[in-house]
Design an enzyme around this catalytic site. Structure first.
Site, mmCIF file in Angstrom:
data_model
loop_
_atom_site.group_PDB
_atom_site.id
_atom_site.type_symbol
_atom_site.label_atom_id
_atom_site.label_comp_id
_atom_site.label_asym_id
_atom_site.label_seq_id
_atom_site.Cartn_x
_atom_site.Cartn_y
_atom_site.Cartn_z
ATOM 1 N N HIS A 46 2.553 -2.794 1.775
ATOM 2 C CA HIS A 46 1.340 -1.942 1.377
ATOM 3 C C HIS A 46 1.541 -1.179 0.276
ATOM 4 O O HIS A 46 2.537 -0.155 0.524
ATOM 5 C CB HIS A 46 0.905 -1.294 2.732
ATOM 6 N N ARG A 47 1.086 -1.132 -0.701
ATOM 7 C CA ARG A 47 1.544 -0.041 -1.754
ATOM 8 C C ARG A 47 2.939 -0.608 -2.412
ATOM 9 O O ARG A 47 3.535 0.400 -2.826
ATOM 10 C CB ARG A 47 1.062 1.067 -1.712
ATOM 11 N N GLU A 73 0.989 -5.309 -2.055
ATOM 12 C CA GLU A 73 -0.257 -4.877 -2.159
ATOM 13 C C GLU A 73 -0.487 -3.904 -3.222
ATOM 14 O O GLU A 73 0.534 -2.919 -3.234
ATOM 15 C CB GLU A 73 -1.081 -4.178 -0.976
ATOM 16 N N ASP A 75 -2.843 -0.998 -5.852
ATOM 17 C CA ASP A 75 -4.043 -0.366 -5.962
ATOM 18 C C ASP A 75 -4.496 -0.194 -7.599
ATOM 19 O O ASP A 75 -3.662 0.343 -8.189
ATOM 20 C CB ASP A 75 -4.279 0.945 -5.592
ATOM 21 N N HIS A 88 -3.036 4.613 -6.132
ATOM 22 C CA HIS A 88 -3.802 4.689 -5.247
ATOM 23 C C HIS A 88 -5.095 5.823 -5.086
ATOM 24 O O HIS A 88 -6.080 5.573 -5.007
ATOM 25 C CB HIS A 88 -3.294 4.951 -3.772
ATOM 26 N N GLU A 147 -5.751 -4.786 -4.947
ATOM 27 C CA GLU A 147 -7.280 -3.863 -4.501
ATOM 28 C C GLU A 147 -7.581 -3.331 -5.762
ATOM 29 O O GLU A 147 -7.067 -2.514 -6.420
ATOM 30 C CB GLU A 147 -6.804 -2.845 -3.380
ATOM 31 N N LYS A 149 -9.312 -0.174 -6.802
ATOM 32 C CA LYS A 149 -9.572 1.047 -6.230
ATOM 33 C C LYS A 149 -10.949 1.907 -6.556
ATOM 34 O O LYS A 149 -10.782 1.977 -8.058
ATOM 35 C CB LYS A 149 -8.408 1.699 -6.095
ATOM 36 N N ASP A 273 3.288 -0.400 5.825
ATOM 37 C CA ASP A 273 4.245 0.134 4.919
ATOM 38 C C ASP A 273 5.872 -0.150 5.008
ATOM 39 O O ASP A 273 6.607 0.156 4.568
ATOM 40 C CB ASP A 273 4.175 1.806 5.215
#
Ligand code: G3P
Ligand code: CA
Length: 286
Positions: A46-47, A73, A75, A88, A147, A149, A273
């Site tokens: 994640h990120r 992932e 953003d 993000h 993603e 955003k 994470d």
């Protein structure tokens, strides 16, 4: 209540009980994680590996790759002068040493910011990366879960993302594991029209616990993934999403207990994470 013992990367972690941790669905796990289950679970950093490095930086993406995540992932937003960047928040305030809205700053202005020091001094000098840098560094090496955003703030962002993917021949079915997702479902419909062979996902928050079969069927007309906040995931939701012919990657797992609960619920992937919580390493049951 079953006891679950996992061995992750050589470190034994005893999980004595889930009772009372996060609600009724978590209190009665019906299965234990097998090696086979771990091997098929999709592991999304994640990120980037944001538990270990500053989110949405090259350091975090490299860390996710090194930790053998299936996907990183990211953003994606757009600067004032039309550059796609990974960040993000819709302002730079939290994750850089600057201030202001992403869309009110030029790329040169954003590029001068330090996006690493807030996380730790060893990351001083990390920059806000561009979308194209990330594609060029990681395509074919690790999947990229893109993603969009707040795309409503950036008219035309779907087209720009599509152009960057098409330039690199990443728009085809055998597309080196590219997925596009957003909380903005209209944006996903637009993007799917531009990139019909790229899998798309709808992100939903905690208010979607009672999503209907009709709503899922509508999502499935353009989406391949229904990715909810992990708190609303139940066996029934997973079954309904699968019945609608979509996959489900909940977000965001931040503890071993949370990851194991999602394993137990039968999801297809876990956005986390901490990549190590979903690692493809042997699991010992007891
Ligand atoms: O990938 C899903 C997850 O990233 C959505 O939440 O706020 O971390 O972008 P957020
Ligand atoms: Ca995200």
């Amino acid at each position: 209540m079953k006891r679950i013992v996992t061995v992750l990367a050589g470190v034994g972690i005893a999980m004595s009980s889930f009772a009372g941790t996060v609600g009724a669905e978590q209190a009665e796990p019906t299965s234990i994680v097998s090696k086979q289950e771990q091997q098929k679970m999709i592991n999304v950093a994640h990120r980037g590996a944001s538990g270990h490095a500053p989110e949405n930086t090259m350091a975090a993406f490299h860390k996710g790759f090194e930790m053998k995540a299936d996907y990183i992932e990211i953003d994606v937003q757009m600067t004032k002068d039309g550059e796609l960047v990974a960040i993000h928040d819709t302002t730079v305030d939290r994750t850089t040493n600057g201030t202001g809205a992403v869309g009110s700053l030029t790329f040169d202005e954003i590029r001068q910011l330090d996006a690493g020091s807030w996380f730790g001094p060893e990351f001083a000098g990390e920059k806000v990366p561009t979308f194209e840098e990330i594609l060029d560094a990681f395509r074919g090496k690790v999947g990229i879960l893109i993603e969009l955003k707040a795309p409503e703030l950036y008219p035309g962002i779907e087209e720009k993302v599509a152009e960057a993917l098409i330039e690199r021949n990443l728009q085809n079915p055998n597309n080196e594991k590219i997925i596009i997702q957003s909380f903005n479902h209209e944006s996903m419909q637009t993007s799917k029209e531009l990139l019909p062979n790229v899998p798309h996902g709808v992100l939903v928050g905690g208010g979607w616990a009672n999503v209907t079969d009709e709503q899922l069927a509508e999502f499935a007309t353009y989406a391949d993934y229904f990715n909810p906040s992990m708190g609303i995931v139940t066996h029934e939701l997973v079954a309904d999403v699968h019945e609608a012919d979509m996959k489900i990657y909940p977000y965001t797992s931040r503890s071993q207990e949370q990851a194991l609960r999602l394993f137990d619920l039968g999801v297809d992937g876990i956005i986390t994470d901490y990549t190590e919580h979903v690692y493809k390493h042997p699991v010992k049951n007891s």
